[in-house]
Enzyme design. Structure first.
Site, PDB file in Angstrom:
ATOM      1  N   ASN A 148       7.043-104.139 -68.215  1.00  0.00           N
ATOM      2  CA  ASN A 148       5.615-103.822 -68.221  1.00  0.00           C
ATOM      3  C   ASN A 148       4.869-104.925 -68.971  1.00  0.00           C
ATOM      4  O   ASN A 148       5.124-105.144 -70.155  1.00  0.00           O
ATOM      5  CB  ASN A 148       5.454-102.464 -68.916  1.00  0.00           C
ATOM      6  CG  ASN A 148       4.018-102.025 -69.065  1.00  0.00           C
ATOM      7  OD1 ASN A 148       3.089-102.798 -68.833  1.00  0.00           O
ATOM      8  ND2 ASN A 148       3.829-100.786 -69.466  1.00  0.00           N
ATOM      9  N   HIS A 173       0.173-101.083 -61.297  1.00  0.00           N
ATOM     10  CA  HIS A 173       0.648-101.500 -62.621  1.00  0.00           C
ATOM     11  C   HIS A 173       2.138-101.150 -62.733  1.00  0.00           C
ATOM     12  O   HIS A 173       2.567-100.058 -62.351  1.00  0.00           O
ATOM     13  CB  HIS A 173      -0.159-100.791 -63.706  1.00  0.00           C
ATOM     14  CG  HIS A 173       0.386-101.019 -65.065  1.00  0.00           C
ATOM     15  ND1 HIS A 173       0.664-102.280 -65.553  1.00  0.00           N
ATOM     16  CD2 HIS A 173       0.732-100.153 -66.059  1.00  0.00           C
ATOM     17  CE1 HIS A 173       1.150-102.169 -66.768  1.00  0.00           C
ATOM     18  NE2 HIS A 173       1.212-100.890 -67.102  1.00  0.00           N
ATOM     19  N   CYS A 202      -3.703-101.991 -69.922  1.00  0.00           N
ATOM     20  CA  CYS A 202      -3.038-102.244 -68.631  1.00  0.00           C
ATOM     21  C   CYS A 202      -4.015-102.204 -67.463  1.00  0.00           C
ATOM     22  O   CYS A 202      -3.651-102.580 -66.343  1.00  0.00           O
ATOM     23  CB  CYS A 202      -1.909-101.245 -68.414  1.00  0.00           C
ATOM     24  SG  CYS A 202      -0.807-101.131 -69.819  1.00  0.00           S
TER      25      CYS A 202
HETATM   26  N1  ACO Z   1      17.974 -96.458 -75.413  1.00  0.00           N
HETATM   27  C1  ACO Z   1      18.712 -95.356 -75.598  1.00  0.00           C
HETATM   28  N2  ACO Z   1      18.192 -94.164 -75.965  1.00  0.00           N
HETATM   29  C2  ACO Z   1      16.845 -94.116 -76.118  1.00  0.00           C
HETATM   30  C3  ACO Z   1      16.022 -95.238 -75.940  1.00  0.00           C
HETATM   31  C4  ACO Z   1      16.639 -96.459 -75.576  1.00  0.00           C
HETATM   32  N3  ACO Z   1      15.939 -97.588 -75.376  1.00  0.00           N
HETATM   33  N4  ACO Z   1      14.760 -94.866 -76.179  1.00  0.00           N
HETATM   34  C5  ACO Z   1      14.761 -93.566 -76.491  1.00  0.00           C
HETATM   35  N5  ACO Z   1      16.031 -93.112 -76.477  1.00  0.00           N
HETATM   36  C6  ACO Z   1      16.509 -91.767 -76.734  1.00  0.00           C
HETATM   37  C7  ACO Z   1      15.594 -90.993 -77.678  1.00  0.00           C
HETATM   38  O1  ACO Z   1      15.923 -91.282 -79.026  1.00  0.00           O
HETATM   39  C8  ACO Z   1      15.925 -89.579 -77.321  1.00  0.00           C
HETATM   40  O2  ACO Z   1      17.107 -89.220 -77.955  1.00  0.00           O
HETATM   41  P1  ACO Z   1      17.291 -87.737 -78.573  1.00  0.00           P
HETATM   42  O3  ACO Z   1      17.158 -86.801 -77.389  1.00  0.00           O
HETATM   43  O4  ACO Z   1      18.651 -87.791 -79.154  1.00  0.00           O
HETATM   44  O5  ACO Z   1      16.175 -87.584 -79.540  1.00  0.00           O
HETATM   45  C9  ACO Z   1      16.198 -89.641 -75.824  1.00  0.00           C
HETATM   46  O6  ACO Z   1      16.486 -91.016 -75.525  1.00  0.00           O
HETATM   47  C10 ACO Z   1      15.055 -89.187 -74.980  1.00  0.00           C
HETATM   48  O7  ACO Z   1      13.872 -89.840 -75.416  1.00  0.00           O
HETATM   49  P2  ACO Z   1      12.504 -89.600 -74.700  1.00  0.00           P
HETATM   50  O8  ACO Z   1      11.431 -90.444 -75.323  1.00  0.00           O
HETATM   51  O9  ACO Z   1      12.269 -88.133 -74.579  1.00  0.00           O
HETATM   52  O10 ACO Z   1      12.849 -90.212 -73.288  1.00  0.00           O
HETATM   53  P3  ACO Z   1      12.147 -89.965 -71.913  1.00  0.00           P
HETATM   54  O11 ACO Z   1      13.120 -89.346 -71.008  1.00  0.00           O
HETATM   55  O12 ACO Z   1      10.800 -89.341 -72.058  1.00  0.00           O
HETATM   56  O13 ACO Z   1      11.924 -91.444 -71.427  1.00  0.00           O
HETATM   57  C11 ACO Z   1      10.166 -93.065 -71.217  1.00  0.00           C
HETATM   58  C12 ACO Z   1      11.098 -92.351 -72.176  1.00  0.00           C
HETATM   59  C13 ACO Z   1      10.992 -93.911 -70.272  1.00  0.00           C
HETATM   60  C14 ACO Z   1       9.255 -93.982 -72.024  1.00  0.00           C
HETATM   61  C15 ACO Z   1       9.365 -92.001 -70.459  1.00  0.00           C
HETATM   62  O14 ACO Z   1       8.717 -91.129 -71.332  1.00  0.00           O
HETATM   63  C16 ACO Z   1       8.381 -92.560 -69.529  1.00  0.00           C
HETATM   64  O15 ACO Z   1       8.714 -92.952 -68.452  1.00  0.00           O
HETATM   65  N6  ACO Z   1       7.091 -92.610 -69.933  1.00  0.00           N
HETATM   66  C17 ACO Z   1       6.045 -93.199 -69.154  1.00  0.00           C
HETATM   67  C18 ACO Z   1       5.300 -94.076 -70.005  1.00  0.00           C
HETATM   68  C19 ACO Z   1       5.529 -95.520 -69.733  1.00  0.00           C
HETATM   69  O16 ACO Z   1       6.166 -95.961 -68.814  1.00  0.00           O
HETATM   70  N7  ACO Z   1       4.909 -96.274 -70.603  1.00  0.00           N
HETATM   71  C20 ACO Z   1       4.936 -97.656 -70.514  1.00  0.00           C
HETATM   72  C21 ACO Z   1       3.769 -98.200 -71.215  1.00  0.00           C
HETATM   73  S1  ACO Z   1       2.329 -97.357 -70.916  1.00  0.00           S
HETATM   74  C22 ACO Z   1       1.565 -98.033 -69.689  1.00  0.00           C
HETATM   75  O17 ACO Z   1       1.790 -99.122 -69.321  1.00  0.00           O
HETATM   76  C23 ACO Z   1       0.584 -97.211 -69.041  1.00  0.00           C
END
Ligand code: ACO
Length: 320
Positions: A277, A247, A111
């Site tokens: 993204n 980004h 990225c």
């Molecule tokens: N729909 C519904 N439920 C979902 C989904 C989905 N698409 N994806 C995950 N879940 C569920 C999981 O199974 C989990 O369920 P559980 O508690 O029963 O096990 C629950 O949601 C929570 O999952 P987490 O992965 O802990 O969710 P989190 O709140 O951390 O959000 C996210 C995930 C949005 C990816 C977050 O971690 C984040 O914002 N990360 C930043 C990283 C990012 O944006 N990366 C993009 C690419 S990297 C880059 O470009 C630099």
């Protein structure tokens, strides 16, 4: 001597896929995706490829800059999703555009690819032998997703963004880049495994995997630090910056950066709502949108920042 962006272009696939469309093919909801990321839809390649979108974005950038392909000395493409291992995407673009004298190659900084490409152009200009460059970020991330893994596939989209950069007295005021390979495992996708007559290997094709919360923590700490560093080096106060073009990974990351810099969200244009993204393409696509609707004028201070797999990050302060 520095590098100035004199034209931008972008290209997105025709097919739009909304969160509601995803609800129909996997166990997810529009509410979950929107509330955690800000993403509402993304463009997904059907007919398009990384190369075809990069070429279209490049043509639009050349037209926007009023530059002919034959004037280009350098073509750098940031991508993690090239159509071929070789020849490079950049060489295919060079051939299609007829940019005969350009040196052309791809880089992989995920990225941060567009920021790293800009920095390479800047360094080549410093040699005095290169005067005009085409810097591109282009991705077809949809082919690298496990569409059964709802935690990653909903986040990404496809597209390409390009900029024409020329050697000039003003433009990039300051730049920083960084890498932390020791933490690279939080966001990865393996290439082909070792495969030859001397090994037995039945490893399945790998797809993108991510420890989302670790990437989030990395982004909200590193991006403000990088931005504050370029501002300090450029002797510019955050209040003097017109726009921060970041980004487009997640709206919560952008909000956290804005808060850390004590700047209003109005100064952080976004397109992640409609694009998701797009890795290396996110920054140049957003920059093109901002540029084309006349939001930035000559002399405005603009900050670009990318961050992602590697881990890698880069920021640039521009005097537009
Ligand atoms: N729909 C519904 N439920 C979902 C989904 C989905 N698409 N994806 C995950 N879940 C569920 C999981 O199974 C989990 O369920 P559980 O508690 O029963 O096990 C629950 O949601 C929570 O999952 P987490 O992965 O802990 O969710 P989190 O709140 O951390 O959000 C996210 C995930 C949005 C990816 C977050 O971690 C984040 O914002 N990360 C930043 C990283 C990012 O944006 N990366 C993009 C690419 S990297 C880059 O470009 C630099």
């Amino acid at each position: 001597m520095t590098a100035r962006i004199i034209g931008t272009g972008s290209c997105l696939p025709i097919k739009e896929v909304s969160n509601f469309d995803l609800e129909k093919i996997m166990d997810t909801t529009d509410e979950w995706i929107k509330s955690r990321t800000g993403i509402e839809k993304r463009h997904i390649a059907v007919e398009e490829t990384t190369t075809s979108m990069a070429i279209e974005a490049a043509k639009r950038a050349l037209e926007n800059a009023g530059v002919g392909a034959e004037e280009l000395d350098l073509i750098v493409v940031g991508t993690v999703s090239a159509d071929r291992h070789f020849p490079s995407t950049a060489c295919e673009i060079q051939s299609t555009l007829g940019a005969d004298k350009a040196v052309a190659f791809d880089i992989n900084a995920a990225c941060s690819g567009f920021l790293f490409g800009l920095s390479i152009a800047n360094a080549y200009f410093a040699s005095g032998c290169f005067k005009k460059a085409l810097v591109i970020g282009a991705e077809t991330l949809s082919k690298m997703m496990d569409w059964n893994d709802r935690s990653t596939c909903v986040l990404f989209g496809d597209g390409a963004g390009a900029a024409i950069v020329e050697a000039a007295d003003t433009g990039i005021v300051s730049m920083v880049q960084g890498s932390d390979g020791a933490r690279g495992g939080v966001l990865s996708c393996y290439n082909r495994p070792v495969n030859n007559p001397f090994v037995t290997n039945d490893t399945a094709l790998d797809y993108t995997s991510m420890t989302g919360q670790e990437v989030y923590k990395f982004a909200v700490r590193t991006v403000p630090e990088a931005i504050l560093k370029v501002l300090k080096e450029g002797n510019v106060n955050p209040d003097e910056v017109k726009y921060f073009v970041l980004h487009q990974a997640n709206i919560r990351i952008i909000e956290a950066v804005a808060k850390r810099l004590n700047q209003p969200m109005e100064k952080f244009p976004t397109n992640l709502q409609k694009c998701g993204n797009i890795s290396a393409a996110s920054v140049p696509i957003l920059l093109d949108e901002v540029n084309r609707i006349g939001m930035i004028n000559k002399g405005d201070k603009v900050v670009l920042a990318g961050f992602g797999a590697g881990l890698t990050w880069g920021a640039a302060l521009l005097d537009w």
